[in-house]
Design a protein around this motif. Structure first.
Motif, PDB file in Angstrom:
ATOM      1  N   SER A  60      29.384  39.114  38.275  1.00 39.79           N
ATOM      2  CA  SER A  60      29.886  37.752  38.430  1.00 39.79           C
ATOM      3  C   SER A  60      30.124  37.122  37.057  1.00 39.79           C
ATOM      4  N   PRO A  61      30.943  36.069  36.999  1.00 37.93           N
ATOM      5  CA  PRO A  61      31.186  35.414  35.710  1.00 37.93           C
ATOM      6  C   PRO A  61      29.900  34.918  35.052  1.00 37.93           C
ATOM      7  N   GLU A  62      29.006  34.366  35.863  1.00 36.12           N
ATOM      8  CA  GLU A  62      27.740  33.857  35.327  1.00 36.12           C
ATOM      9  C   GLU A  62      26.904  34.995  34.751  1.00 36.12           C
ATOM     10  N   THR A  63      26.943  36.157  35.429  1.00 35.07           N
ATOM     11  CA  THR A  63      26.194  37.312  34.932  1.00 35.07           C
ATOM     12  C   THR A  63      26.785  37.814  33.621  1.00 35.07           C
ATOM     13  N   VAL A  64      28.110  37.874  33.566  1.00 39.46           N
ATOM     14  CA  VAL A  64      28.780  38.305  32.327  1.00 39.46           C
ATOM     15  C   VAL A  64      28.400  37.381  31.182  1.00 39.46           C
ATOM     16  N   MET A  65      28.444  36.077  31.431  1.00 45.55           N
ATOM     17  CA  MET A  65      28.119  35.096  30.395  1.00 45.55           C
ATOM     18  C   MET A  65      26.686  35.292  29.903  1.00 45.55           C
ATOM     19  N   GLY A  79      37.998  30.748  31.520  1.00 48.96           N
ATOM     20  CA  GLY A  79      38.584  30.605  32.857  1.00 48.96           C
ATOM     21  C   GLY A  79      37.544  30.937  33.892  1.00 48.96           C
ATOM     22  N   ILE A  80      36.365  30.374  33.705  1.00 48.42           N
ATOM     23  CA  ILE A  80      35.224  30.774  34.540  1.00 48.42           C
ATOM     24  C   ILE A  80      35.458  30.498  36.017  1.00 48.42           C
ATOM     25  N   GLU A  81      36.234  29.419  36.323  1.00 47.99           N
ATOM     26  CA  GLU A  81      36.505  29.127  37.734  1.00 47.99           C
ATOM     27  C   GLU A  81      37.364  30.201  38.376  1.00 47.99           C
ATOM     28  N   HIS A  82      38.111  30.948  37.553  1.00 51.52           N
ATOM     29  CA  HIS A  82      38.924  32.064  38.057  1.00 51.52           C
ATOM     30  C   HIS A  82      38.256  33.406  37.796  1.00 51.52           C
ATOM     31  N   GLY A  83      37.028  33.357  37.277  1.00 48.90           N
ATOM     32  CA  GLY A  83      36.279  34.587  37.066  1.00 48.90           C
ATOM     33  C   GLY A  83      36.409  35.191  35.696  1.00 48.90           C
ATOM     34  N   THR A  97      37.001  39.785  33.398  1.00 48.74           N
ATOM     35  CA  THR A  97      37.274  39.096  34.659  1.00 48.74           C
ATOM     36  C   THR A  97      36.616  39.840  35.807  1.00 48.74           C
ATOM     37  N   THR A  98      35.934  39.084  36.646  1.00 50.42           N
ATOM     38  CA  THR A  98      35.283  39.659  37.822  1.00 50.42           C
ATOM     39  C   THR A  98      36.320  40.128  38.835  1.00 50.42           C
ATOM     40  N   LEU A  99      36.078  41.261  39.497  1.00 52.20           N
ATOM     41  CA  LEU A  99      36.987  41.771  40.519  1.00 52.20           C
ATOM     42  C   LEU A  99      37.256  40.688  41.556  1.00 52.20           C
ATOM     43  N   ARG A 100      38.526  40.650  42.017  1.00 54.50           N
ATOM     44  CA  ARG A 100      38.903  39.619  42.976  1.00 54.50           C
ATOM     45  C   ARG A 100      39.686  40.233  44.132  1.00 54.50           C
ATOM     46  N   GLU A 101      39.734  39.484  45.217  1.00 53.55           N
ATOM     47  CA  GLU A 101      40.578  39.864  46.340  1.00 53.55           C
ATOM     48  C   GLU A 101      41.076  38.591  47.007  1.00 53.55           C
ATOM     49  N   ASP A 102      42.317  38.639  47.512  1.00 49.14           N
ATOM     50  CA  ASP A 102      42.903  37.464  48.156  1.00 49.14           C
ATOM     51  C   ASP A 102      42.348  37.290  49.562  1.00 49.14           C
ATOM     52  N   ILE A 103      42.034  36.040  49.899  1.00 54.22           N
ATOM     53  CA  ILE A 103      41.636  35.700  51.261  1.00 54.22           C
ATOM     54  C   ILE A 103      42.802  35.045  51.983  1.00 54.22           C
ATOM     55  N   VAL A 113      38.316  35.417  46.366  1.00 51.05           N
ATOM     56  CA  VAL A 113      36.863  35.514  46.251  1.00 51.05           C
ATOM     57  C   VAL A 113      36.573  36.656  45.292  1.00 51.05           C
ATOM     58  N   PHE A 114      35.436  36.579  44.643  1.00 52.07           N
ATOM     59  CA  PHE A 114      35.014  37.667  43.772  1.00 52.07           C
ATOM     60  C   PHE A 114      34.485  38.797  44.643  1.00 52.07           C
ATOM     61  N   GLY A 115      34.695  40.017  44.167  1.00 48.49           N
ATOM     62  CA  GLY A 115      34.282  41.152  44.979  1.00 48.49           C
ATOM     63  C   GLY A 115      33.781  42.308  44.132  1.00 48.49           C
TER      64      GLY A 115
END
Length: 414
Positions: A60-65, A79-83, A97-103, A113-115
């Motif tokens: 997650s972005p928080e974990t990366v940080m 761009g933490i809100e976008h991961g 950037t955290t992995l993402r997928e479209d909902i 959402v992050f995935g």
């Protein structure tokens, strides 16, 4: 001997750099993974420079940080809100950037959402050649089979091309720009058809986004072919609001080996769109060009006009004094391109002029207003008019008149 894909990637300087390995070490703990994705992988495989490196991760972005900071690395929530977190290691920025997928998908505002699914992350990217990942050891991960397209320099949309474009209409311009930079052969027919069908979506984009993409396209090696196809599809007119001299631009880019200035967007836009001076203001506004870019275009257009209207070719010194060295070269290249496109090329003469313009030292007017005052002239509007008249005489003399000659001539002023 040709290196295998994994071997080539593992030997890449950017992947073996201590900085990026430190980023990997910081993130990859407790089951989390990180892989470089996109441009750095593509460019390495195609033997292009790698200006930046993007990393995708399951963390997650928080974990990366937190993990980057714990490892003594600088982490910025760009761009933490976008991961996305920018991690700086050895003074080099890595976008993680955290992995993402479209909902849900509704243009650029798609809800994501992050995935932790690498294939789902790949499927929301634009082109197959950009959906390639490499781990810290140089092993390639190709969830969508994009390697073949990359090595063959085929630019193909991932999945349904119309659907990919509707998610972000800038992908129309990216299709042509990525092709111009990396492609070979013909444009992918499915992608080209989708760009044609979805072209009116470009009208929804901001001028800033269009301008940024167009600048990058104009610098690319195969820009001339890509722009011809864009023009045929009506995309150039939508983007710039005007017509294009594609033949002249193709002729300009045929001179790439002779003059690197041919790749500069400002000169390219003058050649493509500068039918009359007013066109420059329109294009500059449509693409949100900077004041510096606008000024260069204006100067190039003026130099081109001067060369076309002159009974005899102005000297390199005269052109450099009037337009600066860069402006003189730009004007010359614009005129030369039109002549090549019109099948009236005089290469020997133009090459000689190009060499002269490139080496010309800009003359310096040897007289100042203070010199005239010291010789007895009074300050005021008349002094400025006299100084201008003497400057014109100096130019007409091909800069031969000295300060003393000019002061002597000033004595005869009425």
């Amino acid at each position: 001997m040709t290196l295998g894909v994994d071997e080539k990637l593992s030997k890449a300087d950017w992947l073996s750099a201590p900085g990026i390995q430190a980023v990997f070490s910081a993130i990859e703990r407790d089951g989390e993974e990180a892989r470089v994705v996109g441009g750095a992988v593509r460019n390495t495989l195609l033997n292009h420079p790698v200006p930046d490196v993007d990393i995708a991760t399951t963390a997650s972005p928080e974990t990366v940080m937190a993990r980057a900071q714990d490892a003594g690395l600088k982490a910025i929530g760009t761009g933490i809100e976008h991961g996305t977190i920018t991690v700086i290691a050895d003074d080099f920025p890595y976008e993680v950037t955290t992995l993402r997928e479209d909902i849900e998908t509704f243009g650029r505002q798609a809800r994501v959402v992050f995935g932790r699914d690498w294939e789902k992350d790949a499927r929301r990217r634009d082109f197959t050649m950009n959906a390639l990942y490499v781990d810290r050891n140089g092993h390639l991960h190709d969830p969508l089979g994009g390697l073949g397209d990359c090595l063959a320099r085929r630019v193909r949309f991932i999945g349904d091309a119309d659907g990919r474009i509707k998610e972000d209409y800038l992908r129309i311009l990216r299709f042509f720009r990525i092709y111009a930079a990396y492609g070979e052969g013909e444009l992918d027919p499915e992608g080209l058809g989708a760009c044609l069908r979805q072209r009116n979506g470009l009208r929804q984009l901001s001028a800033e986004r269009i301008g940024h993409e167009m600048r990058r396209l104009l610098r690319a090696p195969r820009a001339a072919y890509a722009l011809r196809m864009m023009n045929d599809c009506g995309l150039w007119e939508i983007a710039t609001g005007g017509l294009a001299r594609i033949d002249d631009y193709e002729a300009l880019r045929s001179l790439d080996e002779l003059a690197p200035h041919t790749r500069d967007p400002e000169l390219g836009l003058v050649v493509l769109a500068g039918f009359v001076r007013e066109d420059l203001a329109r294009v500059s506004d449509r693409l949100r060009l900077s004041n510096g870019e606008r000024k260069r275009m204006e100067t190039a257009w003026g130099a081109r006009k001067r060369l076309l209207q002159a009974d005899a070719s102005p000297s390199a010194a005269a052109m450099a004094y009037a337009f600066g060295r860069q402006g003189a070269i730009d004007g010359l290249l614009a005129v030369w391109s039109a002549q090549i496109a019109g099948k009236a090329d005089d290469s020997a003469r133009f090459k000689e002029m190009l060499s002269a313009f490139g080496s010309q030292v800009i003359p310096e007017f040897p007289l100042k207003g203070a010199d005239l005052i010291s010789s007895g002239h009074k300050a005021g509007p008349e002094l400025g008019a006299l100084l201008k008249r003497l400057e014109n005489e100096w130019i007409d003399s091909e800069f031969a008149l000295t300060r003393e000659h000019l002061l002597e001539r000033s004595k005869t002023a009425s």
